[in-house]
Write an enzyme that holds these catalytic residues in place. Sequence first.
Site, PDB file in Angstrom:
ATOM      1  CE  LYS A  45      -3.785  -0.237   2.525  1.00 55.41           C
ATOM      2  NZ  LYS A  45      -4.489  -0.343   3.816  1.00 55.41           N
ATOM      3  CD  GLU A 161     -13.017  11.921   8.382  1.00 55.12           C
ATOM      4  OE1 GLU A 161     -12.085  12.587   8.878  1.00 55.12           O
ATOM      5  OE2 GLU A 161     -13.840  12.400   7.568  1.00 55.12           O
ATOM      6  N   GLY A 270     -33.946  -1.789  -0.427  1.00 47.81           N
ATOM      7  CA  GLY A 270     -33.308  -2.683  -1.389  1.00 47.81           C
ATOM      8  C   GLY A 270     -32.638  -3.819  -0.666  1.00 47.81           C
ATOM      9  CB  CYS A 277     -18.534   2.135   8.132  1.00 52.47           C
ATOM     10  SG  CYS A 277     -16.946   2.610   7.420  1.00 52.47           S
TER      11      CYS A 277
HETATM   12  C1  UGA Z   1     -20.825   5.384   6.236  1.00 57.28           C
HETATM   13  C2  UGA Z   1     -21.433   6.715   6.704  1.00 57.28           C
HETATM   14  O1  UGA Z   1     -22.399   7.158   5.754  1.00 57.28           O
HETATM   15  C3  UGA Z   1     -20.337   7.780   6.855  1.00 57.28           C
HETATM   16  O2  UGA Z   1     -20.889   8.990   7.343  1.00 57.28           O
HETATM   17  C4  UGA Z   1     -19.284   7.250   7.821  1.00 57.28           C
HETATM   18  O3  UGA Z   1     -18.219   8.183   7.988  1.00 57.28           O
HETATM   19  C5  UGA Z   1     -18.732   5.952   7.290  1.00 57.28           C
HETATM   20  O4  UGA Z   1     -19.797   4.984   7.150  1.00 57.28           O
HETATM   21  C6  UGA Z   1     -17.710   5.446   8.273  1.00 57.28           C
HETATM   22  O5  UGA Z   1     -18.085   5.047   9.372  1.00 57.28           O
HETATM   23  O6  UGA Z   1     -16.511   5.572   8.011  1.00 57.28           O
HETATM   24  P1  UGA Z   1     -20.069   4.419   3.866  1.00 57.28           P
HETATM   25  O7  UGA Z   1     -19.816   3.122   4.570  1.00 57.28           O
HETATM   26  O8  UGA Z   1     -19.058   4.943   2.916  1.00 57.28           O
HETATM   27  O9  UGA Z   1     -20.296   5.596   4.939  1.00 57.28           O
HETATM   28  O10 UGA Z   1     -21.406   4.203   3.052  1.00 57.28           O
HETATM   29  P2  UGA Z   1     -22.891   4.821   3.018  1.00 57.28           P
HETATM   30  O11 UGA Z   1     -22.990   5.795   1.926  1.00 57.28           O
HETATM   31  O12 UGA Z   1     -23.330   5.229   4.359  1.00 57.28           O
HETATM   32  O13 UGA Z   1     -23.706   3.520   2.577  1.00 57.28           O
HETATM   33  C7  UGA Z   1     -23.698   2.369   3.421  1.00 57.28           C
HETATM   34  C8  UGA Z   1     -24.561   1.284   2.832  1.00 57.28           C
HETATM   35  O14 UGA Z   1     -25.937   1.618   2.950  1.00 57.28           O
HETATM   36  C9  UGA Z   1     -24.331   0.975   1.361  1.00 57.28           C
HETATM   37  O15 UGA Z   1     -24.271  -0.417   1.186  1.00 57.28           O
HETATM   38  C10 UGA Z   1     -25.541   1.572   0.670  1.00 57.28           C
HETATM   39  O16 UGA Z   1     -25.865   0.907  -0.512  1.00 57.28           O
HETATM   40  C11 UGA Z   1     -26.590   1.378   1.731  1.00 57.28           C
HETATM   41  N1  UGA Z   1     -27.762   2.302   1.638  1.00 57.28           N
HETATM   42  C12 UGA Z   1     -27.571   3.625   1.784  1.00 57.28           C
HETATM   43  C13 UGA Z   1     -29.032   1.782   1.430  1.00 57.28           C
HETATM   44  O17 UGA Z   1     -29.227   0.565   1.314  1.00 57.28           O
HETATM   45  N2  UGA Z   1     -30.091   2.648   1.366  1.00 57.28           N
HETATM   46  C14 UGA Z   1     -29.935   3.972   1.503  1.00 57.28           C
HETATM   47  O18 UGA Z   1     -30.957   4.696   1.443  1.00 57.28           O
HETATM   48  C15 UGA Z   1     -28.652   4.483   1.718  1.00 57.28           C
END
Ligand code: UGA
Length: 450
Positions: A45, A161, A270, A277
């Site tokens: 990395k 974060e 879905g 996370c």
């Molecule tokens: C998440 C949080 O959104 C961030 O704020 C946080 O900093 C991060 O975890 C972390 O702890 O580091 P992330 O894991 O990148 O971020 O992804 P998200 O955008 O939150 O999506 C998570 C999952 O939920 C995905 O699989 C997405 O497809 C799903 N999702 C999201 C749904 O099934 N429905 C929704 O309406 C939104």
Amino acid sequence: MVFCADRLTGMQLSVIGCGYLGAVHAACMADLGHDVVGIDVDEAKIEALAAGRAPFHEPGFPEILERALESGRLRFTTDPTAAAGAQVHFICVGTPQLDGSDAADLQYVDAAVDSLLPLLRAEHEDGPVVVVGKSTVPSGTAERINAQITPTGARLVWNPEFLREGYGVKDTLYPDRIVYGVTSDESGKAAADVLDEVYADQLRRHIPRIITDMATAQLVKVAANAFLATKISFINAMAEICEVTGGDVTQLAVAIGHDDRIGKLFLKAGVGFGGGCLPKDIRAFAARAEELGRGDSVRFLREVDDINKRRRQRVVDLAVEALDGDVTGKKVAVLGASFKPMSDDLRDSPALDVARRLEALGAHVVITDPEALGNVTKAHPELAQAPDAFAAAKNAELVVLVTEWREYVVLDPEAFGQVVAARRVIDGRNVLDPAKWRAAGWDYRGLGRP
Ligand code: UGA
């Protein structure tokens, strides 16, 4: 180039842990004018980052990495003692789920602190030395680290974060809030002042900065992720109800989302949430609350997790149903492998899970993804793959869309229908227009939709 407020040169920073969080943080901090050393134990990395190659897919990151390396303000190394010259040390290592337990594995956080301890002192030539915890940790971790570093004279700030994969650069440079957890004494105030200097550029843009105690700061992060996971599982629970009442969860989400108190975001029903996370954070939160004797307070998170897991099985059940009860030997195209679009991350990916379950049932699965196939090869070489949706779907008897990459959402059902053996689709993210697909002769099945 942006220099920090009232400084002609940037501050000296170390970033320990160069995964999604640390690598993006290091490059963004260097881009803001700081001198940054990124440290990680993973040689491959570090070699990639030092050569300007992003080890993961993150839009905008390669550009900022290249710019920061060219500026001479960013370097990467596996040598932990390289942190010695820095005034501010960011701990950005992962806290994955422990094997065989729901709790967080803190070995990387502990190793980062251990590597820092001999290098820490009270003062740097530019001011107080500060350790900044950014990793997501169970309550009580910051207090424990604070006790370890206090004898060195260095100070601790807990600065969770909130970056989302796929928006890492934006969320680092333009966060919607900044949280500091500090001790309540003068030393905590001095540490907050140092972090203000690091984030001078963001603070000048009036991004809200909330100063709390350490306990609250650690909780802000896990509470935020728990809330987001709960929102997703809530709408997925409504999808389950729609499935027995004949309702349409996508219309339901729009209708309730118009209420500002509910809001439209994170109400996409879905196949559910995945990633490195949300799933592990809600489990670690529940496990920690149980240790603290308050398991009942967040017991609902177990339900949130269960609803989420059920949605994956629901997609598999729909696939079996669509193929008349038996998937054995039938070709199934799975569109998407990453846990969400704009990412190549396979950690706890619902898409990959569905593909593997179908494969285990005897289906001939062919998976595709615009960015994650390299990682699929490494993690699951047994899964057959194709470079794009058309290649994956060639002669398929069923198509299962499980990650809503733009190129799948905009597929033309008529043209796409030309390559398949049978026009059957399961829309695991409710992103296709059922009327349009049905009009093109597809047997369309969504989640929580009639
Ligand atoms: C998440 C949080 O959104 C961030 O704020 C946080 O900093 C991060 O975890 C972390 O702890 O580091 P992330 O894991 O990148 O971020 O992804 P998200 O955008 O939150 O999506 C998570 C999952 O939920 C995905 O699989 C997405 O497809 C799903 N999702 C999201 C749904 O099934 N429905 C929704 O309406 C939104």
